[in-house]
Design a protein around this motif. Sequence first.
Motif, PDB file in Angstrom:
ATOM      1  N   ASP A 243       8.201  14.218  -3.601  1.00 25.30           N
ATOM      2  CA  ASP A 243       7.535  14.487  -2.310  1.00 25.30           C
ATOM      3  C   ASP A 243       6.037  14.080  -2.203  1.00 25.30           C
ATOM      4  OD1 ASP A 243      10.049  15.280  -1.450  1.00 25.30           O
ATOM      5  OD2 ASP A 243       9.987  17.297  -1.873  1.00 25.30           O
ATOM      6  N   GLY A 244       5.837  13.113  -2.693  1.00 26.21           N
ATOM      7  CA  GLY A 244       4.350  12.764  -2.587  1.00 26.21           C
ATOM      8  C   GLY A 244       3.374  13.305  -3.632  1.00 26.21           C
ATOM      9  N   GLU A 245       3.674  14.331  -4.312  1.00 25.07           N
ATOM     10  CA  GLU A 245       2.945  14.877  -5.626  1.00 25.07           C
ATOM     11  C   GLU A 245       3.150  14.374  -6.963  1.00 25.07           C
ATOM     12  OE1 GLU A 245       1.639  19.316  -7.133  1.00 25.07           O
ATOM     13  OE2 GLU A 245       2.887  19.102  -5.139  1.00 25.07           O
TER      14      GLU A 245
ATOM     15  N   ASP B 288       9.751   9.190  -6.414  1.00 24.85           N
ATOM     16  CA  ASP B 288       9.092   7.976  -6.456  1.00 24.85           C
ATOM     17  C   ASP B 288       8.794   7.666  -8.050  1.00 24.85           C
ATOM     18  OD1 ASP B 288       9.398   7.297  -3.648  1.00 24.85           O
ATOM     19  OD2 ASP B 288       7.629   8.200  -3.096  1.00 24.85           O
TER      20      ASP B 288
ATOM     21  N   GLU C 185       6.437  10.891  -8.753  1.00 27.41           N
ATOM     22  CA  GLU C 185       6.062  11.738  -7.684  1.00 27.41           C
ATOM     23  C   GLU C 185       7.356  12.383  -6.935  1.00 27.41           C
ATOM     24  OE1 GLU C 185       3.917   9.517  -4.802  1.00 27.41           O
ATOM     25  OE2 GLU C 185       2.250   9.080  -6.074  1.00 27.41           O
TER      26      GLU C 185
ATOM     27  N   ASP D 177       0.773  -1.165  -0.106  1.00 27.17           N
ATOM     28  CA  ASP D 177      -0.103   0.064   0.069  1.00 27.17           C
ATOM     29  C   ASP D 177       0.850   1.285   0.014  1.00 27.17           C
ATOM     30  OD1 ASP D 177      -1.579   2.272   1.743  1.00 27.17           O
ATOM     31  OD2 ASP D 177      -2.872   1.000   0.678  1.00 27.17           O
ATOM     32  N   ARG D 178       0.584   2.086  -0.840  1.00 23.73           N
ATOM     33  CA  ARG D 178       1.355   3.594  -0.958  1.00 23.73           C
ATOM     34  C   ARG D 178       1.374   4.208   0.622  1.00 23.73           C
ATOM     35  NH1 ARG D 178       4.169   6.827  -0.748  1.00 23.73           N
ATOM     36  NH2 ARG D 178       4.602   8.597  -2.365  1.00 23.73           N
ATOM     37  N   TYR D 179       0.463   4.079   1.435  1.00 23.09           N
ATOM     38  CA  TYR D 179       0.608   4.705   2.608  1.00 23.09           C
ATOM     39  C   TYR D 179       1.153   3.787   3.463  1.00 23.09           C
ATOM     40  CZ  TYR D 179      -2.103   8.227  -0.007  1.00 23.09           C
ATOM     41  OH  TYR D 179      -2.513   8.939  -1.022  1.00 23.09           O
ATOM     42  N   ALA D 180       1.339   2.451   3.408  1.00 26.99           N
ATOM     43  CA  ALA D 180       1.979   1.769   4.366  1.00 26.99           C
ATOM     44  C   ALA D 180       2.983   0.703   3.634  1.00 26.99           C
ATOM     45  CB  ALA D 180       1.117   0.671   5.167  1.00 26.99           C
ATOM     46  N   PRO D 181       4.068   1.378   3.054  1.00 25.06           N
ATOM     47  CA  PRO D 181       4.884   0.514   2.141  1.00 25.06           C
ATOM     48  C   PRO D 181       5.645  -0.238   2.927  1.00 25.06           C
ATOM     49  CG  PRO D 181       5.700   2.894   2.619  1.00 25.06           C
ATOM     50  CD  PRO D 181       4.465   3.012   3.203  1.00 25.06           C
TER      51      PRO D 181
ATOM     52  N   TRP E 143       6.885   4.911 -10.592  1.00 25.23           N
ATOM     53  CA  TRP E 143       6.232   3.927 -10.604  1.00 25.23           C
ATOM     54  C   TRP E 143       5.938   3.288 -12.007  1.00 25.23           C
ATOM     55  CZ3 TRP E 143       2.647   2.257  -6.130  1.00 25.23           C
ATOM     56  CH2 TRP E 143       2.779   3.436  -5.161  1.00 25.23           C
TER      57      TRP E 143
ATOM     58  N   SER F 213      11.970   4.320  -4.954  1.00 26.13           N
ATOM     59  CA  SER F 213      12.345   5.600  -4.145  1.00 26.13           C
ATOM     60  C   SER F 213      13.756   6.144  -4.392  1.00 26.13           C
ATOM     61  CB  SER F 213      11.854   5.514  -2.614  1.00 26.13           C
ATOM     62  OG  SER F 213      11.601   6.655  -2.131  1.00 26.13           O
TER      63      SER F 213
END
Length: 307
Positions: free
Chosen positions: A171-173, A234, A169, A134-138, A236, A264
């Motif tokens: 810094d998450g954007e 990041d 991405e 998961d992107r938010y729990a890598p 993908w 990353s």
Amino acid sequence: MELKQVIIAHKAGDNHSKAWAQTCAKQLEALKCKVLMGPSGYKDNPYPVFLSSVSEKIDLAIILGGDGTVLAAARQLAPEGIPILAINIGGNLGFLTEPFELFKNTEQVWHRLQSDRYAMLQRMMLEARIFEGDRYAPRINSQRFYCLNEMCIKPASIDRMPTATLEIEVDGEIVDQYQGDGLLVATPTGSTCYTASANGPIIHPGIDAIAVTPICPLSLSSRPIIIPPGSVVDIWPLEDYELHTKLWTDASLATSIWPGQWISVRMANFMAKFIVLRENYSFYQTLRDKLQWAGTRIHFDNNHRGN
């Protein structure tokens, strides 16, 4: 600088480089210095053995070869804080090395090092890791990979030339989706290598920054960008059903990227340290000499400079 324990790596398969390595080893051993010597090349990586076999710090690494030999040394030795003296013996371009002419009188070089009569150039490095889940729990799925020049995300196949589709991405954007031959994430040092060939920016090595450059993108609007050194990039891989996407560090294969994984990249928390013997080192002169940066075809006199 103390010379109590020194690494000497010579270019594998090059007799000239090996002969100079043997000469250096004899001279340093006569100075009561312990020497670890071996070949470095595509199939030869002496550094893990060197680093695991010592109990005291290594004062210096002497790298005799070309840029490829230096890049391999930096990936292994920079994390340990070992300074590198790189000499162009058996190499071609020699962009990262000191001229062989300054090294011919090796006994004088040892005296200069022991007397601290040299400069130290520090160069930024990058590190990459593979994540999945998961992107938010890598979940981390790899070791750390390092580079002095660039991280390259690019597909490879033995029977065709696959196209890469990569989402990036910072810094998450989300910044963009690139479709083409691949993507380069480079240091200022690497900006004059593959990145320059891909029409990326040339960055002075005194600046800490990261260059992100698409390789032959299938869009006229996909452009290289320069981002702050503290950024996290990041990448993908998308639409890669045949598992062609690879991570390459300084043109060496690091690992394959599987579906659901991403890369990353960030600035490493250490610098590569290079010893400079030249008294008049100039980055711009290096560009003119090594990259044949000729500028205009017609040269005009500038009488206002006064020289």
